[in-house]
Design an enzyme around this catalytic site. Structure first.
Site, short mmCIF file in Angstrom:
data_model
loop_
_atom_site.label_atom_id
_atom_site.label_comp_id
_atom_site.label_asym_id
_atom_site.label_seq_id
_atom_site.Cartn_x
_atom_site.Cartn_y
_atom_site.Cartn_z
N GLY A 257 1.00 36.15 49.85
CA GLY A 257 1.84 36.96 48.98
C GLY A 257 2.61 36.03 48.05
CB ILE B 49 6.90 33.35 50.13
CG1 ILE B 49 8.13 34.13 49.65
CG2 ILE B 49 7.32 32.04 50.79
CD1 ILE B 49 9.02 34.66 50.76
CB THR C 103 9.97 30.33 56.01
OG1 THR C 103 8.74 30.39 55.27
CG2 THR C 103 10.39 28.90 56.21
NE ARG D 290 11.89 39.68 58.70
CZ ARG D 290 12.38 39.19 57.56
NH1 ARG D 290 12.36 37.89 57.34
NH2 ARG D 290 12.91 39.99 56.65
CD GLU E 271 15.91 35.68 63.11
OE1 GLU E 271 16.71 36.25 62.32
OE2 GLU E 271 14.85 35.17 62.73
CG HIS F 47 16.45 34.84 58.93
ND1 HIS F 47 15.85 35.83 59.66
CD2 HIS F 47 15.97 35.00 57.67
CE1 HIS F 47 15.07 36.55 58.89
NE2 HIS F 47 15.13 36.06 57.67
P1 NAP Z 1 4.90 39.68 49.70
O1 NAP Z 1 4.68 39.06 48.37
O2 NAP Z 1 5.07 41.14 49.80
O3 NAP Z 1 3.70 39.22 50.65
C1 NAP Z 1 3.54 39.82 51.91
C2 NAP Z 1 2.42 39.14 52.64
O4 NAP Z 1 2.25 39.79 53.89
C3 NAP Z 1 1.10 39.22 51.94
O5 NAP Z 1 0.37 38.08 52.28
C4 NAP Z 1 0.46 40.47 52.53
O6 NAP Z 1 -0.95 40.39 52.54
C5 NAP Z 1 0.94 40.36 53.96
N1 NAP Z 1 1.04 41.67 54.62
C6 NAP Z 1 1.94 42.65 54.38
N2 NAP Z 1 1.74 43.68 55.23
C7 NAP Z 1 0.68 43.33 56.02
C8 NAP Z 1 0.00 43.98 57.08
N3 NAP Z 1 0.37 45.19 57.50
N4 NAP Z 1 -1.05 43.33 57.66
C9 NAP Z 1 -1.41 42.09 57.24
N5 NAP Z 1 -0.81 41.44 56.23
C10 NAP Z 1 0.24 42.04 55.63
O7 NAP Z 1 6.19 39.06 50.41
P2 NAP Z 1 6.77 37.59 50.27
O8 NAP Z 1 7.90 37.65 49.30
O9 NAP Z 1 5.68 36.60 50.09
O10 NAP Z 1 7.44 37.43 51.72
C11 NAP Z 1 6.63 37.30 52.88
C12 NAP Z 1 7.49 37.48 54.13
O11 NAP Z 1 8.40 36.40 54.22
C13 NAP Z 1 8.39 38.73 54.06
O12 NAP Z 1 7.73 39.88 54.55
C14 NAP Z 1 9.57 38.37 54.89
O13 NAP Z 1 9.43 38.86 56.20
C15 NAP Z 1 9.55 36.85 54.91
N6 NAP Z 1 10.73 36.27 54.24
C16 NAP Z 1 11.58 35.51 54.97
C17 NAP Z 1 12.68 34.93 54.36
C18 NAP Z 1 13.62 34.05 55.14
O14 NAP Z 1 14.82 34.08 54.88
N7 NAP Z 1 13.14 33.26 56.05
C19 NAP Z 1 12.92 35.14 52.99
C20 NAP Z 1 12.02 35.92 52.28
C21 NAP Z 1 10.93 36.48 52.92
P3 NAP Z 1 -1.86 40.69 51.25
O15 NAP Z 1 -1.06 40.25 50.03
O16 NAP Z 1 -3.06 39.85 51.50
O17 NAP Z 1 -2.13 42.15 51.25
#
Ligand code: NAP
Length: 332
Positions: free
Chosen positions: A167, A169, A243, A245, A274, A293
Site C-alpha cells: 500500500g 507505506i 510498523t 499492527r 498495546e 507506536h
Molecule cells: P494502505 O495504503 O491502505 O495499504 C494497506 C495495505 O494493506 C495494502 O497493502 C493492502 O493490500 C493491505 N490490505 C488491506 N486490507 C487487507 C486485507 N483484508 N487482506 C490483505 N491485505 C489487506 O495503508 P498504508 O497507509 O500503507 O498503511 C498500512 C498499515 O500500516 C495501516 O493499515 C496501519 O495499520 C499501519 N500504520 C501504522 C502506523 C504506525 O504508527 N505504526 C502508521 C500508519 C499506518 P492491497 O493494496 O494489495 O490490496
C-alpha cells in the site's frame, strides 16, 4: 456554534495545539456542540458509551475500541472519524450495517511512517539502541577495549528487502530501499506491477529476504499472518521490522526465534495488546529495538492527520462524502 449536532472528540489535541500554535479542532468547536474527553486516562467502554449518548459524530483515536455494542447503542450516530489510517479498532461491519461512514487518514502519514520503518531497520541491523545503552550505562568506560567484533551487526546497503503489503507505506519503504541499493521483493493482496519491486509469493519473500518489513493492514485475513510457521521460513540471520499492527505477528514465536538467534534482530513499533511493558518477552531481548507506536509521530504529520480527521467528521455530520472513507466499498 451554528448547529445543534453533537460530537464526541476523545482527545483534547491540546499538545498539538500548543506545539503548532494552531488548534486542529477549531472548525469543529466553532460549528458543533463538541464534547471533548479531557481526563488524563483514556475512556473505557462504559465511559465511551455514556459520553456518546445523543452524539451524531465521533472523532476517536486508535486506542478507543469502537465495538459493535457501542455502535448499536448510539442511535443518532452519523459518522465515526478516526485520527489514524488503520481502523482495526472499529467494528467495520457494525458501522457499515448501520450505514455509518468510517473516516480515516491515509496518505498524509505515509512518508513519516516509512521514515520510522527505515529508522527501525537501520537501528536493529546496526544495534544502535544496544550501543546507546552501553555508552549511557558506563559499559564503554568500564570496558574500553574496542574490538573488531564489538557490536557487529548486518549490512542494510546491498541486501534484500521483502515488503509485506504494498500500500502507500509499503511503496514508500520501497522507494527508500532503492537509495540503499537494496533488492526489493514485495507481496500484497492486489496484483499488479509496483515500481522497483519484484512481486513474489509470501513463502519466497520470507525465505529470501535479509529484511522483512510488515506494512499490511490488520484485518481478519491478515491477523496472525506472520505466525510460528512463517517465522520458521524466514532466512536465518534476517531482521524483521513491523510498523503496521501487532496482531499480524505472533510475538511469542518471534521472541523465541530472536532469543535462539535464528533471527538476527527485530525493529518493532507495534505489538499485540498495546501498551506493553518491561515484562513483555520481547522487551527482555537485546536484539530488539522497540518504539511505542510512533510511526506517524512528527508534528507536521500529526497535525495533518488531526485536520483530515476533523474534515472527515464534518463531512459525515453534514451528509457529504468523506474525504477518506475506510468502508466506502460497503456503503456503495
Ligand atoms: P494502505 O495504503 O491502505 O495499504 C494497506 C495495505 O494493506 C495494502 O497493502 C493492502 O493490500 C493491505 N490490505 C488491506 N486490507 C487487507 C486485507 N483484508 N487482506 C490483505 N491485505 C489487506 O495503508 P498504508 O497507509 O500503507 O498503511 C498500512 C498499515 O500500516 C495501516 O493499515 C496501519 O495499520 C499501519 N500504520 C501504522 C502506523 C504506525 O504508527 N505504526 C502508521 C500508519 C499506518 P492491497 O493494496 O494489495 O490490496
Amino acid at each position: 456554534m451554528s448547529s445543534q449536532l453533537r460530537v464526541l472528540v476523545t482527545d483534547t489535541m491540546e499538545d498539538l495545539s500548543s506545539r503548532s500554535g494552531q488548534d486542529p479542532l477549531k472548525p469543529l468547536k466553532a460549528n458543533y456542540d463538541c464534547q471533548i474527553w479531557s481526563k488524563p486516562e483514556r475512556p473505557g467502554k462504559a465511559e465511551l458509551q455514556s459520553a456518546l449518548e445523543g452524539c451524531h459524530g465521533l472523532l476517536c483515536l486508535i486506542t478507543d475500541r469502537i465495538d459493535s455494542d457501542l455502535i448499536q447503542s448510539c442511535s443518532e450516530l452519523r459518522v465515526i472519524s478516526s485520527c489514524s489510517v488503520g481502523v482495526d479498532h472499529i467494528d467495520r461491519e457494525a458501522a457499515s450495517t448501520r450505514g455509518i461512514p468510517i473516516g480515516h487518514t491515509p496518505g498524509v502519514l505515509t512518508e513519516t511512517t516509512a521514515d520510522l520503518t527505515f529508522a527501525l531497520m537501520l537501528a536493529a541491523a546496526r544495534r544502535v539502541a544496544e550501543g546507546d545503552t552501553f555508552v549511557r550505562s558506563g559499559g564503554w568506560k568500564s570496558d574500553p577495549n574496542w574490538g573488531l567484533a564489538s557490536f557487529v551487526g548486518v549490512d542494510v546497503f546491498g541486501s534484500t528487502l521483502g515488503i509485506i503489503g504494498l500500500g502507500g507505506i509499503g511503496r514508500a519503504v520501497a522507494r527508500r530501499a532503492a537509495g540503499f541499493g537494496m533488492r526489493v521483493m514485495g507481496w500484497s493482496r492486489t496484483p499488479g506491477p509496483v515500481a522497483g519491486v519484484e512481486r513474489v509469493e509470501l513463502p519466497e519473500l520470507l525465505n529470501q529476504s535479509d529484511f522483512v518489513s510488515i506494512n499490511i493492514a490488520l484485518a481478519s485475513e491478515t491477523r496472525g499472518l506472520i505466525d510460528r510457521e512463517a517465522i520458521s521460513r524466514m532466512k536465518p540471520g534476517s531482521v524483521l521490522v513491523n510498523t503496521a499492527r501487532g496482531g499480524i505477528v505472533d510475538d511469542q514465536a518471534l521472541a523465541q526465534a530472536l532469543a535462539e538467534g535464528r533471527l538476527a534482530a527485530a525493529g518493532l513499533d507495534v505489538f499485540a495488546g498495546e501498551p506493553i511493558g518491561p515484562e513483555h518477552p520481547l522487551a527482555a531481548l537485546d536484539n530488539v529495538v522497540m518504539t511505542p507506536h510512533i510511526g506517524s509521530a512528527s508534528l507536521k504529520t500529526r497535525m495533518r492527520m488531526a485536520e483530515l480527521s476533523v474534515e472527515n467528521c464534518m463531512a459525515g455530520l453534514e451528509g457529504r462524502p468523506l474525504l477518506r472513507c475506510a468502508n466506502q466499498a460497503d456503503l456503495g
